[in-house]
Motif scaffolding. Structure first.
Motif, PDB file in Angstrom:
ATOM      1  N   ARG A  77      31.562  -0.774  -0.049  1.00 24.95           N
ATOM      2  CA  ARG A  77      32.059  -2.150  -0.107  1.00 24.95           C
ATOM      3  C   ARG A  77      31.705  -2.929   1.152  1.00 24.95           C
ATOM      4  O   ARG A  77      32.333  -3.938   1.458  1.00 24.95           O
ATOM      5  CB  ARG A  77      33.582  -2.122  -0.264  1.00 24.95           C
ATOM      6  CG  ARG A  77      34.056  -1.458  -1.545  1.00 24.95           C
ATOM      7  CD  ARG A  77      35.563  -1.583  -1.736  1.00 24.95           C
ATOM      8  NE  ARG A  77      35.984  -2.962  -1.663  1.00 24.95           N
ATOM      9  CZ  ARG A  77      36.999  -3.401  -0.897  1.00 24.95           C
ATOM     10  NH1 ARG A  77      37.685  -2.562  -0.165  1.00 24.95           N
ATOM     11  NH2 ARG A  77      37.326  -4.673  -0.881  1.00 24.95           N
ATOM     12  N   VAL A  78      30.698  -2.489   1.882  1.00 25.37           N
ATOM     13  CA  VAL A  78      30.362  -3.105   3.164  1.00 25.37           C
ATOM     14  C   VAL A  78      30.016  -4.586   2.994  1.00 25.37           C
ATOM     15  O   VAL A  78      30.526  -5.433   3.720  1.00 25.37           O
ATOM     16  CB  VAL A  78      29.229  -2.339   3.882  1.00 25.37           C
ATOM     17  CG1 VAL A  78      28.797  -3.067   5.146  1.00 25.37           C
ATOM     18  CG2 VAL A  78      29.683  -0.919   4.212  1.00 25.37           C
ATOM     19  N   ARG A  79      29.160  -4.897   2.037  1.00 24.08           N
ATOM     20  CA  ARG A  79      28.765  -6.305   1.843  1.00 24.08           C
ATOM     21  C   ARG A  79      29.986  -7.178   1.541  1.00 24.08           C
ATOM     22  O   ARG A  79      30.168  -8.243   2.134  1.00 24.08           O
ATOM     23  CB  ARG A  79      27.749  -6.440   0.727  1.00 24.08           C
ATOM     24  CG  ARG A  79      27.361  -7.904   0.462  1.00 24.08           C
ATOM     25  CD  ARG A  79      26.276  -8.036  -0.568  1.00 24.08           C
ATOM     26  NE  ARG A  79      25.048  -7.537   0.019  1.00 24.08           N
ATOM     27  CZ  ARG A  79      24.030  -7.050  -0.660  1.00 24.08           C
ATOM     28  NH1 ARG A  79      24.072  -6.989  -1.963  1.00 24.08           N
ATOM     29  NH2 ARG A  79      22.957  -6.622  -0.042  1.00 24.08           N
ATOM     30  N   ALA A  80      30.830  -6.737   0.613  1.00 25.51           N
ATOM     31  CA  ALA A  80      32.005  -7.522   0.240  1.00 25.51           C
ATOM     32  C   ALA A  80      32.946  -7.707   1.424  1.00 25.51           C
ATOM     33  O   ALA A  80      33.444  -8.819   1.660  1.00 25.51           O
ATOM     34  CB  ALA A  80      32.732  -6.854  -0.922  1.00 25.51           C
ATOM     35  N   LEU A  81      33.184  -6.645   2.173  1.00 29.44           N
ATOM     36  CA  LEU A  81      34.079  -6.739   3.330  1.00 29.44           C
ATOM     37  C   LEU A  81      33.487  -7.643   4.410  1.00 29.44           C
ATOM     38  O   LEU A  81      34.206  -8.431   5.032  1.00 29.44           O
ATOM     39  CB  LEU A  81      34.354  -5.342   3.890  1.00 29.44           C
ATOM     40  CG  LEU A  81      35.187  -4.436   2.976  1.00 29.44           C
ATOM     41  CD1 LEU A  81      35.150  -3.002   3.467  1.00 29.44           C
ATOM     42  CD2 LEU A  81      36.615  -4.943   2.886  1.00 29.44           C
ATOM     43  N   ARG A  82      32.183  -7.538   4.610  1.00 32.33           N
ATOM     44  CA  ARG A  82      31.517  -8.392   5.600  1.00 32.33           C
ATOM     45  C   ARG A  82      31.660  -9.861   5.201  1.00 32.33           C
ATOM     46  O   ARG A  82      32.018 -10.712   6.025  1.00 32.33           O
ATOM     47  CB  ARG A  82      30.042  -8.014   5.707  1.00 32.33           C
ATOM     48  CG  ARG A  82      29.236  -8.928   6.609  1.00 32.33           C
ATOM     49  CD  ARG A  82      27.781  -8.531   6.662  1.00 32.33           C
ATOM     50  NE  ARG A  82      27.081  -8.535   5.404  1.00 32.33           N
ATOM     51  CZ  ARG A  82      26.662  -9.637   4.766  1.00 32.33           C
ATOM     52  NH1 ARG A  82      26.882 -10.834   5.276  1.00 32.33           N
ATOM     53  NH2 ARG A  82      26.019  -9.532   3.614  1.00 32.33           N
TER      54      ARG A  82
END
Length: 62
Positions: free
Chosen positions: A4-9
């Motif tokens: 979920r890195v993109r979403a969290l970023r």
């Protein structure tokens, strides 16, 4: 490995370059993690989770 890195970023309003600077990695590393082409080392995975205030299991899943 899915993550979920993109979403969290994006939730934090950070660019890929911002996240890379906070993690002391290259922007290309962030891109590769977000697209699933690179699985981060355990220390980097924990650093990412810590940065977002999440458990590593909440960011990365098999």
């Amino acid at each position: 490995m899915r993550n979920r890195v993109r979403a969290l970023r994006q939730e934090n309003g950070w660019s890929q370059a911002d996240l890379a600077a906070r993690l002391d990695v290259s922007r290309q590393t962030v891109i590769s993690i977000e697209t699933g082409k690179y699985d981060p080392s355990l220390p980097l995975a924990f650093a990412i989770a810590r940065l977002f205030g999440k458990k590593v299991e909440d960011v990365f899943e098999a």
